[in-house]
Write a protein that holds these residues in place. Sequence first.
Motif, PDB file in Angstrom:
ATOM      1  N   UNK A 165       0.789  -1.237   0.000  1.00 26.03           N
ATOM      2  CA  UNK A 165       0.000   0.000   0.000  1.00 26.03           C
ATOM      3  C   UNK A 165       0.819   1.284   0.000  1.00 26.03           C
ATOM      4  N   UNK A 166       2.116   1.202   0.243  1.00 22.37           N
ATOM      5  CA  UNK A 166       2.944   2.410   0.371  1.00 22.37           C
ATOM      6  C   UNK A 166       4.091   2.333  -0.637  1.00 22.37           C
ATOM      7  N   UNK A 167       3.782   2.601  -1.872  1.00 24.98           N
ATOM      8  CA  UNK A 167       4.704   2.343  -2.986  1.00 24.98           C
ATOM      9  C   UNK A 167       5.967   3.195  -2.946  1.00 24.98           C
ATOM     10  N   UNK A 168       5.964   4.284  -2.177  1.00 21.21           N
ATOM     11  CA  UNK A 168       7.142   5.149  -2.118  1.00 21.21           C
ATOM     12  C   UNK A 168       7.885   4.999  -0.794  1.00 21.21           C
ATOM     13  N   UNK A 169       7.718   3.863  -0.148  1.00 15.39           N
ATOM     14  CA  UNK A 169       8.309   3.654   1.178  1.00 15.39           C
ATOM     15  C   UNK A 169       9.027   2.309   1.230  1.00 15.39           C
ATOM     16  N   UNK A 170      10.197   2.317   1.864  1.00 18.96           N
ATOM     17  CA  UNK A 170      10.934   1.073   2.119  1.00 18.96           C
ATOM     18  C   UNK A 170      10.687   0.641   3.558  1.00 18.96           C
ATOM     19  N   UNK A 171      11.001  -0.610   3.871  1.00 16.74           N
ATOM     20  CA  UNK A 171      10.857  -1.114   5.236  1.00 16.74           C
ATOM     21  C   UNK A 171      12.070  -1.959   5.603  1.00 16.74           C
ATOM     22  N   UNK A 172      12.537  -1.773   6.831  1.00 18.76           N
ATOM     23  CA  UNK A 172      13.645  -2.559   7.370  1.00 18.76           C
ATOM     24  C   UNK A 172      13.065  -3.403   8.502  1.00 18.76           C
ATOM     25  N   UNK A 173      13.008  -4.700   8.282  1.00 16.52           N
ATOM     26  CA  UNK A 173      12.376  -5.632   9.211  1.00 16.52           C
ATOM     27  C   UNK A 173      13.431  -6.480   9.917  1.00 16.52           C
ATOM     28  N   UNK A 174      13.015  -7.165  10.999  1.00 17.72           N
ATOM     29  CA  UNK A 174      13.941  -7.981  11.799  1.00 17.72           C
ATOM     30  C   UNK A 174      13.363  -9.376  11.988  1.00 17.72           C
ATOM     31  N   UNK A 175      14.231 -10.386  11.842  1.00 22.04           N
ATOM     32  CA  UNK A 175      13.843 -11.765  12.107  1.00 22.04           C
ATOM     33  C   UNK A 175      15.038 -12.507  12.686  1.00 22.04           C
ATOM     34  N   UNK A 176      14.935 -12.914  13.934  1.00 17.53           N
ATOM     35  CA  UNK A 176      16.003 -13.676  14.567  1.00 17.53           C
ATOM     36  C   UNK A 176      17.008 -12.795  15.266  1.00 17.53           C
ATOM     37  N   UNK A 177      16.782 -12.541  16.572  1.00 15.79           N
ATOM     38  CA  UNK A 177      17.722 -11.732  17.341  1.00 15.79           C
ATOM     39  C   UNK A 177      17.753 -12.138  18.804  1.00 15.79           C
ATOM     40  N   UNK A 178      17.004 -13.158  19.174  1.00 10.66           N
ATOM     41  CA  UNK A 178      16.929 -13.548  20.580  1.00 10.66           C
ATOM     42  C   UNK A 178      18.204 -14.258  21.023  1.00 10.66           C
ATOM     43  N   UNK A 212      19.102   0.712  12.105  1.00 11.58           N
ATOM     44  CA  UNK A 212      19.373   2.148  11.974  1.00 11.58           C
ATOM     45  C   UNK A 212      20.396   2.410  10.878  1.00 11.58           C
ATOM     46  N   UNK A 213      21.431   1.583  10.815  1.00 13.24           N
ATOM     47  CA  UNK A 213      22.463   1.747   9.796  1.00 13.24           C
ATOM     48  C   UNK A 213      21.897   1.530   8.398  1.00 13.24           C
ATOM     49  N   UNK A 214      21.037   0.527   8.236  1.00 18.84           N
ATOM     50  CA  UNK A 214      20.401   0.277   6.940  1.00 18.84           C
ATOM     51  C   UNK A 214      19.512   1.448   6.536  1.00 18.84           C
ATOM     52  N   UNK A 215      18.820   2.042   7.500  1.00 15.64           N
ATOM     53  CA  UNK A 215      17.958   3.190   7.227  1.00 15.64           C
ATOM     54  C   UNK A 215      18.794   4.380   6.767  1.00 15.64           C
ATOM     55  N   UNK A 216      19.898   4.627   7.437  1.00  9.30           N
ATOM     56  CA  UNK A 216      20.788   5.717   7.024  1.00  9.30           C
ATOM     57  C   UNK A 216      21.309   5.464   5.611  1.00  9.30           C
ATOM     58  N   UNK A 217      21.636   4.217   5.313  1.00  7.17           N
ATOM     59  CA  UNK A 217      22.112   3.863   3.973  1.00  7.17           C
ATOM     60  C   UNK A 217      21.047   4.147   2.917  1.00  7.17           C
ATOM     61  N   UNK A 218      19.796   3.802   3.218  1.00  4.02           N
ATOM     62  CA  UNK A 218      18.694   4.075   2.296  1.00  4.02           C
ATOM     63  C   UNK A 218      18.563   5.582   2.064  1.00  4.02           C
ATOM     64  N   UNK A 219      18.637   6.351   3.138  1.00  2.00           N
ATOM     65  CA  UNK A 219      18.492   7.807   3.035  1.00  2.00           C
ATOM     66  C   UNK A 219      19.630   8.415   2.208  1.00  2.00           C
ATOM     67  N   UNK A 220      20.840   7.996   2.475  1.00  2.00           N
ATOM     68  CA  UNK A 220      21.994   8.641   1.847  1.00  2.00           C
ATOM     69  C   UNK A 220      22.319   8.109   0.452  1.00  2.00           C
ATOM     70  N   UNK A 221      22.093   6.812   0.222  1.00  2.01           N
ATOM     71  CA  UNK A 221      22.587   6.194  -1.009  1.00  2.01           C
ATOM     72  C   UNK A 221      21.528   5.751  -1.996  1.00  2.01           C
ATOM     73  N   UNK A 222      20.321   5.523  -1.544  1.00  4.66           N
ATOM     74  CA  UNK A 222      19.361   4.921  -2.451  1.00  4.66           C
ATOM     75  C   UNK A 222      17.961   5.468  -2.293  1.00  4.66           C
ATOM     76  N   UNK A 223      17.527   6.256  -3.243  1.00  2.00           N
ATOM     77  CA  UNK A 223      16.167   6.792  -3.170  1.00  2.00           C
ATOM     78  C   UNK A 223      15.205   5.761  -3.741  1.00  2.00           C
ATOM     79  N   UNK A 224      15.177   4.604  -3.072  1.00  2.00           N
ATOM     80  CA  UNK A 224      14.400   3.485  -3.613  1.00  2.00           C
ATOM     81  C   UNK A 224      12.897   3.722  -3.534  1.00  2.00           C
ATOM     82  N   UNK A 225      12.470   4.674  -2.705  1.00  2.00           N
ATOM     83  CA  UNK A 225      11.034   4.958  -2.578  1.00  2.00           C
ATOM     84  C   UNK A 225      10.499   5.698  -3.796  1.00  2.00           C
ATOM     85  N   UNK A 226      11.367   6.162  -4.703  1.00  2.00           N
ATOM     86  CA  UNK A 226      10.890   6.864  -5.890  1.00  2.00           C
ATOM     87  C   UNK A 226      10.605   5.915  -7.047  1.00  2.00           C
ATOM     88  N   UNK A 227      10.893   4.629  -6.853  1.00  2.00           N
ATOM     89  CA  UNK A 227      10.706   3.682  -7.950  1.00  2.00           C
ATOM     90  C   UNK A 227       9.233   3.393  -8.169  1.00  2.00           C
TER      91      UNK A 227
END
Length: 199
Positions: free
Chosen positions: A125-138, A184-199
């Motif tokens: 539903x949010x075509x101009x938004x990326x998501x950083x999810x987590x699986x397995x950290x316990x 947080x690091x992946x989010x910063x990378x998305x902001x600085x290096x990849x405007x993937x939400x414009x695709x």
Amino acid sequence: MFNGVMKEKLKNAVVGIAGLGGLGSNVAIALARTGVGKLIVADFDKVEPGNLNRQQYFVDQIGKAKVECMIENLRRINPDVKVEGHQVKLTSGNIPEIFSGAQVIAECFDKADAKQMIVETVLGKMKKCAIVSVSGLAGYGKSNAIQTRRISERLILVGDNESGIDLVKVLTAARVAIAANHQANAIVEVILDGEIWES
């Protein structure tokens, strides 16, 4: 140090944080310290004594809404960060409206079904938004097992993909913070290096 262009990209960025527990409270603080301009934070819960072993709250905040406490803590860390808070249970119906304007969202839920719900909602539903999810950290130890992987153009997954809370039954501050800082690091990378939400 970030150069002027990088600082401006961070300052103009809008990031959503879905859940303010061990992951979300750590992600929020890392992004505020990094200079992200606006954070949209959402959680329905209150701070409990059992949260203090891994979540970024204080003893005098027990019993208060996590959203209220996180806004207070972030403003002490970085008075320039804009924080929009929503004390609400997130659903597939309200996520697009609450996180409207966010370029990327940190998925910081505890339960697998909630994780799946927000990932599907953002990607569907949010075509101009990326998501950083987590699986397995316990658990504890095996710091290097937690990795960041790009699953698709708009989905990034952090974790070791095996140590869920159902199997390990323990969450430690150090391991949760490692995963949160990967986010947080992946989010910063998305902001600085990849405007993937414009695709």
